[in-house]
Write an enzyme that holds these catalytic residues in place. Structure first.
Site, PDB file in Angstrom:
ATOM      1  N   PRO A 178      21.114  92.889  16.593  1.00 22.51           N
ATOM      2  CA  PRO A 178      20.040  93.477  17.389  1.00 22.51           C
ATOM      3  C   PRO A 178      19.594  92.614  18.569  1.00 22.51           C
ATOM      4  O   PRO A 178      19.509  91.394  18.458  1.00 22.51           O
ATOM      5  CB  PRO A 178      18.882  93.638  16.383  1.00 22.51           C
ATOM      6  CG  PRO A 178      19.234  92.780  15.228  1.00 22.51           C
ATOM      7  CD  PRO A 178      20.733  92.724  15.187  1.00 22.51           C
ATOM      8  N   ASN A 179      19.366  93.312  19.659  1.00 17.45           N
ATOM      9  CA  ASN A 179      18.839  92.738  20.910  1.00 17.45           C
ATOM     10  C   ASN A 179      19.830  91.853  21.673  1.00 17.45           C
ATOM     11  O   ASN A 179      19.527  91.369  22.753  1.00 17.45           O
ATOM     12  CB  ASN A 179      17.531  91.954  20.654  1.00 17.45           C
ATOM     13  CG  ASN A 179      16.448  92.857  20.099  1.00 17.45           C
ATOM     14  OD1 ASN A 179      16.183  93.896  20.679  1.00 17.45           O
ATOM     15  ND2 ASN A 179      15.845  92.483  18.987  1.00 17.45           N
ATOM     16  N   HIS A 207      17.980  86.291   9.492  1.00 19.86           N
ATOM     17  CA  HIS A 207      16.874  85.722   8.715  1.00 19.86           C
ATOM     18  C   HIS A 207      16.293  86.689   7.690  1.00 19.86           C
ATOM     19  O   HIS A 207      15.372  86.341   6.962  1.00 19.86           O
ATOM     20  CB  HIS A 207      15.757  85.275   9.676  1.00 19.86           C
ATOM     21  CG  HIS A 207      16.277  84.620  10.918  1.00 19.86           C
ATOM     22  ND1 HIS A 207      17.011  83.448  10.878  1.00 19.86           N
ATOM     23  CD2 HIS A 207      16.208  84.972  12.231  1.00 19.86           C
ATOM     24  CE1 HIS A 207      17.357  83.123  12.118  1.00 19.86           C
ATOM     25  NE2 HIS A 207      16.885  84.030  12.951  1.00 19.86           N
ATOM     26  N   ASP A 244      25.634  89.557   1.810  1.00 21.03           N
ATOM     27  CA  ASP A 244      26.481  90.055   0.711  1.00 21.03           C
ATOM     28  C   ASP A 244      27.827  90.558   1.237  1.00 21.03           C
ATOM     29  O   ASP A 244      28.862  90.338   0.617  1.00 21.03           O
ATOM     30  CB  ASP A 244      25.787  91.207  -0.032  1.00 21.03           C
ATOM     31  CG  ASP A 244      24.801  90.709  -1.074  1.00 21.03           C
ATOM     32  OD1 ASP A 244      24.761  89.492  -1.339  1.00 21.03           O
ATOM     33  OD2 ASP A 244      24.060  91.553  -1.631  1.00 21.03           O
ATOM     34  N   LEU A 247      22.938  81.518  19.873  1.00 18.66           N
ATOM     35  CA  LEU A 247      22.799  80.943  21.208  1.00 18.66           C
ATOM     36  C   LEU A 247      21.830  79.770  21.165  1.00 18.66           C
ATOM     37  O   LEU A 247      22.099  78.696  21.696  1.00 18.66           O
ATOM     38  CB  LEU A 247      22.271  82.008  22.173  1.00 18.66           C
ATOM     39  CG  LEU A 247      23.224  83.185  22.456  1.00 18.66           C
ATOM     40  CD1 LEU A 247      22.450  84.434  22.786  1.00 18.66           C
ATOM     41  CD2 LEU A 247      24.167  82.821  23.576  1.00 18.66           C
ATOM     42  N   SER A 248      20.699  80.003  20.531  1.00 17.29           N
ATOM     43  CA  SER A 248      19.667  78.957  20.456  1.00 17.29           C
ATOM     44  C   SER A 248      19.881  78.114  19.204  1.00 17.29           C
ATOM     45  O   SER A 248      20.592  78.525  18.283  1.00 17.29           O
ATOM     46  CB  SER A 248      18.282  79.606  20.408  1.00 17.29           C
ATOM     47  OG  SER A 248      18.157  80.435  19.264  1.00 17.29           O
ATOM     48  N   ARG A 308      12.999  81.240  11.362  1.00 10.75           N
ATOM     49  CA  ARG A 308      14.391  81.245  11.826  1.00 10.75           C
ATOM     50  C   ARG A 308      15.227  80.186  11.104  1.00 10.75           C
ATOM     51  O   ARG A 308      16.421  80.067  11.333  1.00 10.75           O
ATOM     52  CB  ARG A 308      14.458  81.027  13.341  1.00 10.75           C
ATOM     53  CG  ARG A 308      13.865  82.144  14.146  1.00 10.75           C
ATOM     54  CD  ARG A 308      14.072  81.943  15.638  1.00 10.75           C
ATOM     55  NE  ARG A 308      13.018  82.607  16.381  1.00 10.75           N
ATOM     56  CZ  ARG A 308      13.042  83.887  16.743  1.00 10.75           C
ATOM     57  NH1 ARG A 308      14.076  84.631  16.455  1.00 10.75           N
ATOM     58  NH2 ARG A 308      12.035  84.431  17.410  1.00 10.75           N
TER      59      ARG A 308
HETATM   60  C1  DQA Z   1      19.618  84.331  17.783  1.00  6.85           C
HETATM   61  C2  DQA Z   1      18.473  83.631  17.061  1.00  6.85           C
HETATM   62  C3  DQA Z   1      17.677  84.614  16.227  1.00  6.85           C
HETATM   63  O1  DQA Z   1      16.629  83.948  15.577  1.00  6.85           O
HETATM   64  C4  DQA Z   1      17.097  85.694  17.115  1.00  6.85           C
HETATM   65  O2  DQA Z   1      16.410  86.634  16.341  1.00  6.85           O
HETATM   66  C5  DQA Z   1      18.122  86.344  17.974  1.00  6.85           C
HETATM   67  C6  DQA Z   1      19.120  85.496  18.621  1.00  6.85           C
HETATM   68  C7  DQA Z   1      20.364  83.374  18.722  1.00  6.85           C
HETATM   69  O3  DQA Z   1      21.479  83.738  19.120  1.00  6.85           O
HETATM   70  O4  DQA Z   1      19.866  82.311  19.071  1.00  6.85           O
HETATM   71  O5  DQA Z   1      18.082  87.546  18.191  1.00  6.85           O
HETATM   72  O6  DQA Z   1      20.540  84.807  16.819  1.00  6.85           O
END
Ligand code: DQA
Length: 139
Positions: free
Chosen positions: A9-10, A77, A84, A98-99, A108
Site C-alpha cells: 500500500p501507498n 507491521h 504466513d 526505503l526508509s 514500525r
Molecule cells: C516502508 C516503511 C513502512 O513503515 C511504511 O508504512 C511504508 C513504506 C518503507 O519502504 O520505508 O509504507 O515500507
C-alpha cells in the site's frame, strides 16, 4: 532469472509521497533503469493496496519466480497473513524498505515478514531494491 518486485500500500505514490522520507524518484523510472542495468534478470512488478491481492500474488509465484523482493509497506507491521504466506511458499523472499524502519516510530519496529524472509534491506532508499536484486544475481 525471474524476479518479482511486490509493492504494498501507498508505494504507488513513491516519488510524491513524503519525499523527505521516501525520496523523489518514482518507481516506474527506477524499474526501467534496473531492467536496462540487469538484462540477465527478468524483472516483473506488481503493486497493490489490498492485502488479499498481495497474498494471492505471493501464492501464484511458486514455480514462476526465482525470487521475490517485497515491500509490504504498512502491512509489514500488521499482517500476520502476509507473514504466513511468505512462510508457506518456497520461493526465496527478501523484505525491503526505503526508509530505515528501525530508526522510525516504534510501531514500525515490528515486522511480521522479517522472521519468514531470507533477508531484510532497509534504509537505502531505492538502493534497497537494487541491493536485493544484486543479492539474487550473486547467489
Ligand atoms: C516502508 C516503511 C513502512 O513503515 C511504511 O508504512 C511504508 C513504506 C518503507 O519502504 O520505508 O509504507 O515500507
Amino acid at each position: 532469472m525471474k524476479l518479482l518486485i511486490l509493492n504494498g500500500p501507498n508505494l504507488n505514490l513513491i516519488g510524491s509521497r513524503e519525499p523527505d522520507i521516501y525520496g523523489n524518484e518514482d518507481f516506474e523510472t527506477m524499474l526501467t533503469a534496473w531492467k536496462k542495468q540487469y538484462p540477465q534478470v527478468e524483472l516483473n512488478y506488481f503493486q497493490s493496496n489490498i492485502e488479499g491481492e498481495i497474498i494471492d500474488q505471493l501464492q501464484v509465484c511458486e514455480g514462476k519466480y526465482d525470487g521475490i523482493i517485497i515491500n509490504a509497506g504498512a502491512y509489514t507491521h500488521t499482517s500476520i497473513a502476509i507473514g504466513d504466506t511468505v512462510r508457506a511458499i518456497k520461493v526465496p523472499v527478501i523484505e525491503v524498505h526505503l526508509s530505515n524502519v528501525m530508526k522510525r516510530e516504534e510501531f514500525r519496529h515490528v515486522s511480521y515478514i522479517s522472521p519468514a524472509a531470507d533477508g531484510v534491506v532497509s534504509g537505502f532508499g531505492m538502493k534497497s531494491y537494487e541491493l536485493a536484486i544484486l543479492h539474487f544475481i550473486n547467489s
